[in-house]
Design an enzyme around this catalytic site. Structure first.
Site, PDB file in Angstrom:
ATOM      1  N   ARG A  13       0.810  -1.219   0.000  1.00 58.01           N
ATOM      2  CA  ARG A  13       0.000   0.000   0.000  1.00 58.01           C
ATOM      3  C   ARG A  13       0.850   1.279   0.000  1.00 58.01           C
ATOM      4  NH1 ARG A  13      -2.328  -3.613  -1.347  1.00 58.01           N
ATOM      5  NH2 ARG A  13      -4.183  -4.606  -0.507  1.00 58.01           N
TER       6      ARG A  13
ATOM      7  N   SER B 182     -11.073  -0.212   3.124  1.00 54.89           N
ATOM      8  CA  SER B 182     -10.385  -0.737   4.304  1.00 54.89           C
ATOM      9  C   SER B 182      -9.771   0.407   5.109  1.00 54.89           C
ATOM     10  CB  SER B 182      -9.279  -1.702   3.888  1.00 54.89           C
ATOM     11  OG  SER B 182      -9.828  -2.812   3.208  1.00 54.89           O
TER      12      SER B 182
ATOM     13  N   GLU C  34      -4.875   2.547   6.851  1.00 52.62           N
ATOM     14  CA  GLU C  34      -4.664   2.494   5.401  1.00 52.62           C
ATOM     15  C   GLU C  34      -5.371   3.680   4.763  1.00 52.62           C
ATOM     16  OE1 GLU C  34      -6.242  -0.347   1.798  1.00 52.62           O
ATOM     17  OE2 GLU C  34      -5.190  -1.327   3.439  1.00 52.62           O
TER      18      GLU C  34
END
Length: 303
Positions: free
Chosen positions: A174, A225, A295
């Site tokens: 990520r 998320s 995130e």
């Protein structure tokens, strides 16, 4: 800001709005106003926007389709640049796909799968832009952008444009080089896909889409998320194990479908979500000694 807006308007760069509520541009439907909101109608217009921003030394920030983003209730100081349909060209040549940063990732995944190109099946249910997906190395179902990106075209704050190879993007979980080390705007990407059997590619992508619909709360506004998986653990499982599914603060609630999603259950404020994030972090740390990291990107003015 009046002079800034005047120059943007005179430059004819696309949409220009003052005090635009960013709740209109985020998938969780939360966010205060941007001082100035622009949506350039081309890469040339985007370059003009950056030139004017440099001239006036104002803060700026880029958004795509507003997923994976939490904007403060107080809004964002300076200029918010939205990469949309004006920077969304698509060219497919055999197994090579060149696509603009403003192009919808879901739309791209659907288009290439129908042409019998494999590699983007994982992205069938990710509601972001190509530029945003490259910026954060978006992924799911065991794959991510680093698996298919050949190179990315990046506009840097000083006005220069460079093609960065996959290696130069320094992808990890990520994360990419664009986030901190070399801040820039992904305006285009070249993806390397593989020819395959159209029916099986479409079926695989549909299976991934169906799985997301069954396990994630797409009936409520959400940002995707919230926490990174603290591997080898999974964020959603830890939150469920802690008994936090359904826990709410104000209009924000931890989804009863998936523990790693916070939904806007009704007129939620950004502060409600932030308080919920803080509660999850504290609870998981106390119960399991695990530090949870977000995130979702949290941006905007501090209250």
């Amino acid at each position: 800001m009046e002079q800034l807006i005047k120059e943007f308007t005179q430059a004819n760069i696309g949409k220009v709005r003052e005090k635009e509520p960013l709740a209109r541009h985020t998938t969780i439907r939360i966010g205060g106003p941007a001082d100035v909101f622009v949506e350039p109608d081309s890469i040339e217009s985007l370059k003009k926007v950056m030139e004017i921003i440099r001239k006036h030394h104002v803060n700026w920030r880029v958004i795509g389709r507003g997923s994976n983003l939490l904007v403060a209730d107080e809004g964002i100081e300076g200029v918010v640049i939205k990469l949309g349909d004006g920077i969304a060209e698509l060219t497919i040549h055999e197994e090579e796909v060149t696509v603009g940063g403003g192009y919808s990732l879901i739309k791209l995944a659907t288009t290439v799968s129908r042409q019998g190109l494999s590699g983007l099946e994982f992205a069938g249910g990710i509601p972001g832009s190509v530029g945003g997906a490259v910026y954060m190395n978006a992924g799911a179902h065991g794959s991510d952008m680093s698996h298919i990106l050949q190179k990315a075209q990046v506009l840097f704050p000083d006005g220069t444009i460079e093609w960065l190879s996959k290696e130069e993007m320094e992808f990890s979980y990520r994360t990419s080089v664009l986030q901190k080390k070399r801040p820039g705007i992904c305006i285009a990407a070249v993806l390397e896909l593989k020819k395959g059997e159209r029916e099986s590619i479409v079926a695989k992508m549909q299976k991934n889409k169906d799985y997301r619909r069954e396990t994630q709360p797409w009936d409520y506004p959400c940002a995707g998320s919230v926490f990174r998986n603290p591997l080898p653990h999974y964020a959603g499982q830890l939150i469920e194990k802690a008994g936090l599914k359904g826990y709410a603060i104000g209009g924000a609630k931890i989804s009863e479908q998936h523990g790693n999603f916070i939904v806007n259950a009704g007129n939620a404020k950004a502060q409600d979500v932030l308080d919920l994030i803080a509660h999850v972090k504290k609870t998981i740390q106390q119960l399991y000694g695990i530090e949870m990291k977000t995130e979702v990107e949290i941006i905007g003015r501090k209250s």
